[in-house]
Design a protein around this motif. Structure first.
Motif, PDB file in Angstrom:
ATOM      1  N   VAL A  32       0.828  -1.201   0.000  1.00  0.00           N
ATOM      2  CA  VAL A  32       0.000   0.000   0.000  1.00  0.00           C
ATOM      3  C   VAL A  32       0.869   1.260   0.000  1.00  0.00           C
ATOM      4  CG1 VAL A  32      -0.260   0.082   2.533  1.00  0.00           C
ATOM      5  CG2 VAL A  32      -1.997   1.144   1.062  1.00  0.00           C
ATOM      6  N   ILE A  33       0.442   2.244  -0.762  1.00  0.00           N
ATOM      7  CA  ILE A  33       1.091   3.556  -0.793  1.00  0.00           C
ATOM      8  C   ILE A  33       0.232   4.504   0.029  1.00  0.00           C
ATOM      9  CG2 ILE A  33       1.691   5.520  -2.265  1.00  0.00           C
ATOM     10  CD1 ILE A  33       2.142   3.413  -4.516  1.00  0.00           C
ATOM     11  N   HIS A  34       0.869   5.238   0.933  1.00  0.00           N
ATOM     12  CA  HIS A  34       0.163   6.186   1.790  1.00  0.00           C
ATOM     13  C   HIS A  34       0.780   7.568   1.598  1.00  0.00           C
ATOM     14  CE1 HIS A  34      -0.693   7.720   6.112  1.00  0.00           C
ATOM     15  NE2 HIS A  34      -1.651   8.086   5.294  1.00  0.00           N
ATOM     16  N   ASP A  35       0.011   8.460   0.995  1.00  0.00           N
ATOM     17  CA  ASP A  35       0.423   9.849   0.839  1.00  0.00           C
ATOM     18  C   ASP A  35      -0.135  10.622   2.022  1.00  0.00           C
ATOM     19  OD1 ASP A  35       1.782   9.579  -1.640  1.00  0.00           O
ATOM     20  OD2 ASP A  35      -0.146   9.504  -2.667  1.00  0.00           O
ATOM     21  N   ILE A  36       0.754  11.017   2.923  1.00  0.00           N
ATOM     22  CA  ILE A  36       0.364  11.700   4.145  1.00  0.00           C
ATOM     23  C   ILE A  36       0.076  13.165   3.838  1.00  0.00           C
ATOM     24  CG2 ILE A  36       1.139  12.343   6.470  1.00  0.00           C
ATOM     25  CD1 ILE A  36       2.956   9.805   6.325  1.00  0.00           C
ATOM     26  N   ASN A  37      -1.009  13.679   4.387  1.00  0.00           N
ATOM     27  CA  ASN A  37      -1.388  15.071   4.152  1.00  0.00           C
ATOM     28  C   ASN A  37      -0.196  15.997   4.412  1.00  0.00           C
ATOM     29  OD1 ASN A  37      -3.735  17.033   3.776  1.00  0.00           O
ATOM     30  ND2 ASN A  37      -2.825  17.777   5.669  1.00  0.00           N
ATOM     31  N   GLN A  38       0.149  16.798   3.410  1.00  0.00           N
ATOM     32  CA  GLN A  38       1.233  17.770   3.497  1.00  0.00           C
ATOM     33  C   GLN A  38       2.517  17.139   4.035  1.00  0.00           C
ATOM     34  OE1 GLN A  38      -0.259  21.224   5.612  1.00  0.00           O
ATOM     35  NE2 GLN A  38      -1.795  21.602   4.062  1.00  0.00           N
ATOM     36  N   GLY A  39       2.739  15.876   3.679  1.00  0.00           N
ATOM     37  CA  GLY A  39       3.916  15.176   4.176  1.00  0.00           C
ATOM     38  C   GLY A  39       4.507  14.267   3.123  1.00  0.00           C
ATOM     39  N   LYS A  40       5.146  13.239   3.591  1.00  0.00           N
ATOM     40  CA  LYS A  40       5.859  12.342   2.695  1.00  0.00           C
ATOM     41  C   LYS A  40       4.985  11.180   2.253  1.00  0.00           C
ATOM     42  CE  LYS A  40       7.700   9.873   6.637  1.00  0.00           C
ATOM     43  NZ  LYS A  40       8.833   9.377   7.356  1.00  0.00           N
ATOM     44  N   ARG A  41       5.517  10.396   1.335  1.00  0.00           N
ATOM     45  CA  ARG A  41       4.875   9.174   0.873  1.00  0.00           C
ATOM     46  C   ARG A  41       5.545   8.001   1.574  1.00  0.00           C
ATOM     47  NH1 ARG A  41       3.673   7.379  -5.304  1.00  0.00           N
ATOM     48  NH2 ARG A  41       1.751   8.482  -4.788  1.00  0.00           N
ATOM     49  N   GLU A  42       4.727   7.103   2.102  1.00  0.00           N
ATOM     50  CA  GLU A  42       5.232   5.874   2.708  1.00  0.00           C
ATOM     51  C   GLU A  42       4.667   4.690   1.938  1.00  0.00           C
ATOM     52  OE1 GLU A  42       5.799   7.321   7.322  1.00  0.00           O
ATOM     53  OE2 GLU A  42       4.079   6.047   6.858  1.00  0.00           O
ATOM     54  N   THR A  43       5.423   3.603   1.910  1.00  0.00           N
ATOM     55  CA  THR A  43       5.002   2.409   1.181  1.00  0.00           C
ATOM     56  C   THR A  43       5.072   1.195   2.089  1.00  0.00           C
ATOM     57  OG1 THR A  43       5.841   3.353  -0.876  1.00  0.00           O
ATOM     58  CG2 THR A  43       5.435   0.996  -0.864  1.00  0.00           C
ATOM     59  N   GLY A  44       4.035   0.379   2.023  1.00  0.00           N
ATOM     60  CA  GLY A  44       4.000  -0.885   2.740  1.00  0.00           C
ATOM     61  C   GLY A  44       3.075  -0.865   3.936  1.00  0.00           C
ATOM     62  N   LYS A  45       2.526  -2.046   4.213  1.00  0.00           N
ATOM     63  CA  LYS A  45       1.589  -2.184   5.321  1.00  0.00           C
ATOM     64  C   LYS A  45       2.262  -1.931   6.674  1.00  0.00           C
ATOM     65  CE  LYS A  45      -1.599  -5.363   4.850  1.00  0.00           C
ATOM     66  NZ  LYS A  45      -2.392  -6.613   4.920  1.00  0.00           N
ATOM     67  N   ASP A  46       3.533  -2.323   6.824  1.00  0.00           N
ATOM     68  CA  ASP A  46       4.232  -2.078   8.091  1.00  0.00           C
ATOM     69  C   ASP A  46       4.387  -0.585   8.359  1.00  0.00           C
ATOM     70  OD1 ASP A  46       4.462  -4.754   8.736  1.00  0.00           O
ATOM     71  OD2 ASP A  46       6.466  -4.955   7.870  1.00  0.00           O
ATOM     72  N   ALA A  47       4.722   0.186   7.327  1.00  0.00           N
ATOM     73  CA  ALA A  47       4.836   1.639   7.487  1.00  0.00           C
ATOM     74  C   ALA A  47       3.483   2.237   7.864  1.00  0.00           C
ATOM     75  CB  ALA A  47       5.370   2.277   6.202  1.00  0.00           C
ATOM     76  N   PHE A  48       2.414   1.742   7.243  1.00  0.00           N
ATOM     77  CA  PHE A  48       1.077   2.248   7.553  1.00  0.00           C
ATOM     78  C   PHE A  48       0.694   1.887   8.988  1.00  0.00           C
ATOM     79  CE2 PHE A  48      -3.478   2.799   7.289  1.00  0.00           C
ATOM     80  CZ  PHE A  48      -3.616   3.892   6.456  1.00  0.00           C
ATOM     81  N   ARG A  49       1.018   0.672   9.407  1.00  0.00           N
ATOM     82  CA  ARG A  49       0.740   0.237  10.782  1.00  0.00           C
ATOM     83  C   ARG A  49       1.454   1.155  11.781  1.00  0.00           C
ATOM     84  NH1 ARG A  49       2.351  -4.579  10.245  1.00  0.00           N
ATOM     85  NH2 ARG A  49       0.316  -5.568   9.986  1.00  0.00           N
ATOM     86  N   ASN A  50       2.721   1.467  11.521  1.00  0.00           N
ATOM     87  CA  ASN A  50       3.479   2.354  12.404  1.00  0.00           C
ATOM     88  C   ASN A  50       2.877   3.754  12.435  1.00  0.00           C
ATOM     89  OD1 ASN A  50       5.257   0.315  13.063  1.00  0.00           O
ATOM     90  ND2 ASN A  50       6.744   0.895  11.504  1.00  0.00           N
TER      91      ASN A  50
END
Length: 135
Positions: A32-50
């Protein structure tokens, strides 16, 4: 509109509102790709969990007034909602938390693959939030 994709996003937000992080995370692809509001992009379910662990420590939120839309092919979806929240623990670089309550319009965009969320991009007005918790 694609009802399967709408149901996926409904389930995603129902799990969020229930604080059911296991169900919430199981609705995501492993990459999963997570584009954080006004922030960075994170990739992966572990990053999203954190990310969600930090969010759940600092904020207690419920999403209401949900409107969900999806493309006919079900590959994209969007949601508009209002965040009802309480700021519990100071988040780095933000005002001090003192249990302030806030009401914040927000939205999210999704890519969907294999009936799971493959990308989520959240948007809200950070300056509005800062003004609310600083008042």
């Amino acid at each position: 509109m694609n009802q399967e994709s709408i149901k996926l996003i409904e389930n995603y937000y129902a799990a969020f509102n229930a604080g059911d992080m296991d169900t919430f995370l199981n609705l995501l692809t492993d990459d999963v790709i997570h584009d954080i509001n006004q922030g960075k992009r994170e990739t992966g379910k572990d990053a999203f969990r954190n990310f969600m662990g930090g969010m759940n420590d600092s904020y207690k939120e419920e999403l209401v007034d949900m409107v969900i839309m999806a493309t006919a092919d079900g590959k994209r979806a969007a949601a508009e909602f209002v965040v009802l929240g309480e700021y519990l623990e100071t988040d780095e670089g933000l005002p001090e938390a003192k249990g302030q309550k806030y009401r914040l319009p927000a939205g999210a965009f999704f890519e969907i693959r294999d009936n799971k969320v493959a990308r989520i991009t959240n948007y809200y007005n950070l300056q509005d939030w800062i003004a609310q918790v600083s008042a």
